[in-house]
Design an enzyme around this catalytic site. Structure first.
Site, PDB file in Angstrom:
ATOM      1  N   GLU A 102       0.785  -1.231   0.000  1.00 11.45           N
ATOM      2  CA  GLU A 102       0.000   0.000   0.000  1.00 11.45           C
ATOM      3  C   GLU A 102       0.824   1.292   0.000  1.00 11.45           C
ATOM      4  OE1 GLU A 102      -3.289   0.360  -0.232  1.00 11.45           O
ATOM      5  OE2 GLU A 102      -3.622  -1.792  -0.407  1.00 11.45           O
TER       6      GLU A 102
ATOM      7  N   SER B  51     -46.912 -20.291  46.092  1.00 16.59           N
ATOM      8  CA  SER B  51     -46.242 -21.044  47.155  1.00 16.59           C
ATOM      9  C   SER B  51     -44.736 -20.827  47.220  1.00 16.59           C
ATOM     10  CB  SER B  51     -46.533 -22.540  46.994  1.00 16.59           C
ATOM     11  OG  SER B  51     -47.909 -22.801  47.204  1.00 16.59           O
TER      12      SER B  51
END
Length: 757
Positions: free
Chosen positions: A179, A454
């Site tokens: 690059e 319960s």
């Protein structure tokens, strides 16, 4: 006649003036760019996400865990199963053993290097762990934390920030080779590169080559649009000059490596070499091989065009071209080159960094993050959030709810929630907020406030057992029908589920059979305000109406709140807030937050907690949870069912040697679902535990507890040898000596009275 001398002189003066004006404008613009870029580039270069990790699976000799369980974890971490382990991220499976080469990983406490071990199993337990290749026994080994979610910023850009020191030199050299070969020698722009590109494009008649340096590419990605105009190219060049002047080459290169675009993961853009290496190869950047480096550098040119999963042929062609350049420049040797070009482009088929979304658990994490002080502008450094999430437990909970609900009812509107918490570590390891676990929305595990029925009873009994001189598991409780006048309302007449009313019932039997009237009588005797206060101490944060109906669970709670309460009982009576977030660091490993787990506050004594858990084991062995005994015999599993009026809510909670598991089923409109806790929620619990396994409950008895015998009818203590007696654990301190089978004190002989025997 035109005076060319004057024209020339005038043109020169005008040109000089214009040049001077342009120079002044350019100077002021450069000053502006310098001021703007210096601040933005130094402190706010890019936004990084919060990466959410699950718990790190820790292996130790003696741990109850199967080889298959570990292999499943390795598969989720995207380890490669091989015939011979040579590199990190690989494992080999054998008969009762695993050879694992763990990747390097930054844990909350600091980074750990790659490590190879052999784990030897024996009957679903870890027998030994050997460091490889020296064969030294080690006491603990942990895999890396799995990535389970990402909280991306508004820009929808995803990245994992890495320092330049972690990036392999070969990757940096290859990137610059392809690059920007003169990166360390130009001043941000390369006139020679621009000229070379211009000639190539002119010769081709179209754009075939770019002349931008890495610095220009970085500027374009960070600050500019992709609009192809002359002014944008001029701004790009000027900004590149400023950044190159103000910042070092290494700073620019590190920023580029964290910013460069590598493709899409669903709705998020993958930026940076750190996340790209995990996305394409399931590796950390420092582990990359030459073939992988060449591919990533190749993808930079066109992430969509060279996508190795969509276009493997063109991606391989690009990669091999770069490998050839690397070989020609002596960056790799011949053997490395030949190995690299024969390597598949990518052997990770899953194109997503996160295999499955966890919207309900992530919702919990986000809520906790709002209450944690985080650094300002944390998105510039990124966060790594380490949680208690167990991916296998989460998968099992989701599957249990999704598969069992259709078997129980054809009603598609019946919803559910599952919460699993490790009560010793006070961490929530799984959370499902609805039958569609992938659908974000109403999180029932956190937000559904439903009456618990319960499920309230263990806390009434625990409150009573805090007074061992008055109550034991053998204490007879009234089972008589009663009618209470409620001021300004109708009389309250509680009833037993079976419609029967018995003679006084031992506390243990009333608990195991989940009889209503004994719990009501006991709750009224203790006092409703006391019970309400104990619930608050055990983690209930929502309002509690202190009415007699509280004794039968007339209090709306979320599944998470229920799990907090039961974790208090399981944790020897100590309350600890349950959390999802364990620790937070920046992407670079700087610690931001670490949870400090303290013992917590004492709510119930160790003795009362133990006695209640003993009764909860009775629920599993002979009560409403008997179906779990058939599935998990001899596991000392404890539990409790809960059912509300008109069968609107079905609850079941289990406690094993490590976890509290809570399941709720119901409809959002509160209509009846026609299921009790045992017929609805229990099958979901059973399915979950069948997938994950049960950690056997503790067999150790507290020092303050001893086994004693009690009269069946009166509940008074009697000698162990009495024929008509029942044995229960009880608090030693209140146990009597020298009693007969009626519970009366034995009369002492004259010798005992004389010598005090």
């Amino acid at each position: 006649m035109i005076n060319w001398r004057k024209v020339t002189r005038y043109s020169l003066i005008t040109g000089l003036k214009l040049a001077l004006v342009l120079a002044v404008v350019l100077a002021f613009y450069l000053i502006y760019l310098d001021s703007m870029l210096s601040q933005r580039f130094a402190s706010n270069r890019y936004q990084a996400p919060a990466l959410i990790y699950g718990r790190a699976l820790t292996l130790a000799p003696g741990a109850v865990i199967s080889q298959q369980h570990v292999e499943t974890e390795l598969a989720q971490l995207r380890y490669r199963k091989v015939t011979q382990v040579d590199d990190s991220g690989e494992y080999q499976s054998g008969n009762q053993q695993l050879h694992i080469y763990r990747r390097p990983f930054d844990f909350p406490g600091g980074p750990e290097m790659a490590q190879a071990v052999k784990v030897l199993f024996k009957e679903n337990r870890i027998d030994r762990i050997l460091s490889w290749p020296n064969g030294r026994e080690i006491s603990q080994f942990r895999l890396e934390s799995p990535l389970v979610a990402r909280l991306t910023p508004s820009s929808q850009e995803d990245r994992l920030l890495v320092g330049l020191e972690l990036v392999p030199n070969l990757l940096v050299e290859t990137l610059l080779l392809v690059e920007d070969r003169n990166f360390y020698h130009h001043s941000g722009i390369s006139p020679a590169g621009i000229a070379r590109a211009a000639l190539a494009n002119l010769a081709a008649g179209r754009t075939v080559q770019g002349g931008s340096t890495l610095t220009q590419q970085l500027v374009k990605n960070l600050y500019l649009t992709r609009q192809q105009t002359l002014w944008r190219k001029i701004r790009e060049a000027l900004m590149a000059l400023v950044i190159d002047f103000r910042f070092s080459k290494n700073e620019i290169l590190e920023t580029y490596l964290n910013e460069v675009y590598f493709g899409q993961d669903k709705g998020s853009a993958i930026h940076g070499i750190g996340l790209a290496s995990a996305f394409y190869f399931g590796k950390q950047v420092q582990e990359l091989e030459p073939a992988e480096i060449a591919l990533l550098v190749g993808v930079v040119k066109g992430p969509s065009y060279y996508n190795p999963r969509r276009y493997p042929e063109r991606a391989q062609e690009r990669r091999d071209l770069i490998l050839q350049q690397m070989f020609e420049q002596d960056m790799i040797n011949k053997n490395q080159y030949l190995t690299a070009i024969n390597t598949p482009v990518t052997d990770i088929e899953d194109s997503s960094l996160v295999a499955r979304s966890r919207p309900h658990y992530v919702d919990l994490v986000q809520r906790e993050l709002r209450n944690i002080v985080l650094p300002e502008q944390w998105q510039s450094t990124g966060l790594r959030v380490f949680t208690y999430l167990d991916p296998q437990a989460q998968n099992a909970a989701e599957k249990a709810l999704q598969t069992v609900l259709p078997q129980l009812s054809k009603d598609p509107d019946i919803e559910g929630a599952v919460v699993v918490a490790d009560y010793r570590r006070a961490g929530i390891k799984a959370l499902v907020g609805g039958r569609n676990s992938q659908l974000a929305g109403f999180n029932r595990a956190l937000l559904a406030q439903r009456q618990v029925g319960s499920l309230i009873k263990p806390f009434i009994y625990a409150t009573a057992l805090e007074s061992p001189e008055r109550y034991s598991l053998a204490t007879p409780l009234s089972d008589e029908l009663l009618q209470l006048k409620i001021q300004g309302g109708e009389d309250w007449i509680p009833r037993n589920y079976d419609g029967e009313y018995l003679a006084p019932v031992p506390l243990y039997d009333a608990f195991v059979q989940s009889r209503n009237l004994p719990a009501v009588h006991l709750g009224l005797e203790l006092g409703i305000p006391l019970i309400a206060e104990q619930l608050r101490q055990a983690g209930v944060t929502t309002p509690i109406e202190e009415y007699p109906s509280l004794t039968l669970g007339a209090v709306p709670l979320s599944p998470v709140a229920v799990t907090r309460m039961y974790a208090t009982l399981a944790n020897d009576g100590y309350y600890q807030p349950l959390r999802a977030v364990q620790a937070i660091t920046t992407h670079s490993g700087l610690q931001v937050y670490e949870r400090n787990i303290e013992r917590g506050r004492r709510v119930f004594s160790e003795s009362a907690s133990y006695l209640v858990q003993h009764a909860m084991r009775g629920v599993i062995s002979e009560g409403t949870g008997r179906a779990l005994t058939e599935a998990f015999p001899n596991q000392r599993l404890a539990g409790k069912s809960g059912t509300t009026n008109d069968l609107k809510d079905s609850w079941f909670v289990t406690v094993d040697g490590r976890d509290v598991t809570t399941v709720w089923l119901g409809r959002d409109d509160s209509d009846s679902i026609g299921m009790t806790g045992s017929t609805g929620a229990l099958p979901v619990v059973r399915s979950y535990l069948q997938q994950t396994g049960v950690v056997p409950g503790e067999t150790e008895v507290p020092d303050a507890i001893a086994t004693s015998a009690f009269h069946r009818q009166t509940g008074v203590q009697v000698p162990l040898a009495c024929s008509d007696a029942r044995r229960f654990p009880a608090v030693k301190q209140v146990l009597a000596e020298d009693i007969d089978c009626s519970g009366q004190q034995k009369e002492k002989s004259w010798l005992e009275r004389l010598f005090g025997g």
